[in-house]
Structures are given as C-alpha cells and as structure tokens.
Design a protein around this motif. Structure first.
Motif, short mmCIF file in Angstrom:
data_model
loop_
_atom_site.label_atom_id
_atom_site.label_comp_id
_atom_site.label_asym_id
_atom_site.label_seq_id
_atom_site.Cartn_x
_atom_site.Cartn_y
_atom_site.Cartn_z
N VAL A 1 0.81 -1.31 -0.09
CA VAL A 1 -0.05 0.22 -0.04
C VAL A 1 0.94 1.28 0.15
O VAL A 1 0.68 1.77 -0.96
CB VAL A 1 -1.00 -0.01 1.31
N GLN B 1 3.57 2.36 -2.92
CA GLN B 1 3.03 2.44 -4.02
C GLN B 1 2.67 3.88 -4.47
O GLN B 1 2.18 4.30 -5.40
CB GLN B 1 1.52 1.73 -4.20
N HIS B 2 2.84 4.59 -3.34
CA HIS B 2 2.37 5.97 -3.49
C HIS B 2 3.54 7.03 -2.94
O HIS B 2 4.47 6.70 -2.61
CB HIS B 2 1.36 6.40 -2.48
N ALA C 1 -6.71 -0.08 2.56
CA ALA C 1 -6.08 0.06 1.30
C ALA C 1 -6.84 1.16 0.31
O ALA C 1 -6.14 1.89 -0.16
CB ALA C 1 -5.75 -1.15 0.67
N ARG C 2 -7.93 1.00 0.35
CA ARG C 2 -9.01 1.79 -0.63
C ARG C 2 -8.84 3.21 -0.09
O ARG C 2 -8.66 3.97 -1.09
CB ARG C 2 -10.38 1.22 -0.67
N TYR D 1 -6.53 4.54 1.69
CA TYR D 1 -5.16 4.99 1.63
C TYR D 1 -4.84 5.36 -0.13
O TYR D 1 -4.26 6.49 -0.32
CB TYR D 1 -4.03 4.11 1.81
N HIS D 2 -5.40 4.77 -0.79
CA HIS D 2 -5.44 4.95 -2.26
C HIS D 2 -6.18 6.06 -2.51
O HIS D 2 -5.45 7.01 -3.52
CB HIS D 2 -5.76 3.65 -3.18
N ARG D 3 -7.27 6.45 -2.20
CA ARG D 3 -7.97 7.69 -2.35
C ARG D 3 -7.19 8.84 -1.90
O ARG D 3 -7.25 9.96 -2.50
CB ARG D 3 -9.18 7.75 -1.47
N HIS E 1 -3.87 9.46 -1.43
CA HIS E 1 -2.40 9.66 -1.76
C HIS E 1 -2.15 9.37 -3.45
O HIS E 1 -2.79 8.56 -3.88
CB HIS E 1 -1.56 8.50 -1.00
N LYS E 2 -1.26 10.15 -3.78
CA LYS E 2 -1.26 10.08 -5.19
C LYS E 2 -0.25 8.94 -5.48
O LYS E 2 0.98 8.53 -4.92
CB LYS E 2 -0.26 11.46 -5.67
N PRO E 3 -0.91 8.07 -6.61
CA PRO E 3 0.06 6.95 -6.85
C PRO E 3 1.36 7.40 -7.78
O PRO E 3 1.60 8.20 -8.10
CB PRO E 3 -0.88 6.18 -7.61
#
Length: 121
Positions: free
Chosen positions: A38, A41-42, A104-105, A107-109, A111-113
């Motif tokens: 997780v 990846q950002h 994880a979802r 965190y993805h929302r 932080h910029k990948p």
C-alpha cells in the motif's frame, strides 16, 4: 495506535496463550505487507520507511487509529490458525480481509500513486 493497545484489545476479545513477542512478530509481518502493498505504491515526502521489526510495545503501527481493527482482526486470525480452529480462522480472516481492503482503498484515495509503478513490477 501503539502495539500495547492492540495487544491489550486482542487479549481482551480473544484470550490466548501466545506471547507478546509472538504477536509483535505477526504485527511486524502485517505492517511489512502494508508498507510494500500500500504505502510504497504512492508518492511521499521524506525517506522511504524501513520494513518494521517491532520489539517495543510503545511503538506506533503504520495504519492510523481509524483502522486499528485491521490489526486486531489479523491477530485474532493468527491465533485461530495456530489453534487449528479453522472455522473461526475463516471468520477472522474474512473480517481482516475486509478491514485491510477498507484501509487500502482509503489510502489509495488520499495519496497520489507513483506514476508507472505497476509497469516496473
């Protein structure tokens, strides 16, 4: 949230015979997974965090307090697995998988990948 808080909550909800050291190893493994799957990846400011190997119960875990159940469910699943209580393990694993997915979802929302991350794997 600190390791001690997670251990205390887990031991209250699911009394067990496993040592704090065993559970800290499991938490280290989980935070290593969180870091690699997780966080790394950002894009981030500052240094790349190291893979955790927890030895002190006062240490903070990687996921924010809102997602502390992620750790409790993981420890409960590990306890059930090593006690060979497979029906309970399946239930604990399902709860953990949902909590991990939610974390994880979120965190993805927020932080910029890293551009091209998946191309390099």
């Amino acid at each position: 949230m600190t390791i001690k808080e997670i251990l205390d909550k887990t031991d209250t909800l699911k009394p067990n015979q496993y040592s704090a050291a065993d559970k800290m190893d499991w938490l280290s493994d989980l935070d290593g997974r969180v870091l690699q799957e997780v966080i790394l990846q950002h894009e981030r400011d500052g240094d790349v965090p190291e893979l955790p190997r927890y030895t002190d119960q006062t240490e903070e875990l990687l996921a924010e307090d809102t997602y502390c159940d992620l750790y409790v469910y993981y420890l409960m699943a590990q306890i059930d697995f090593y006690n060979a209580e497979y029906i309970r393990y399946n239930n604990s694993s399902a709860a953990f998988n949902q909590a991990y997915s939610d974390y994880a979802r979120n965190y993805h929302r927020k932080h910029k990948p890293i551009v091209g991350y998946w191309k390099n794997l």
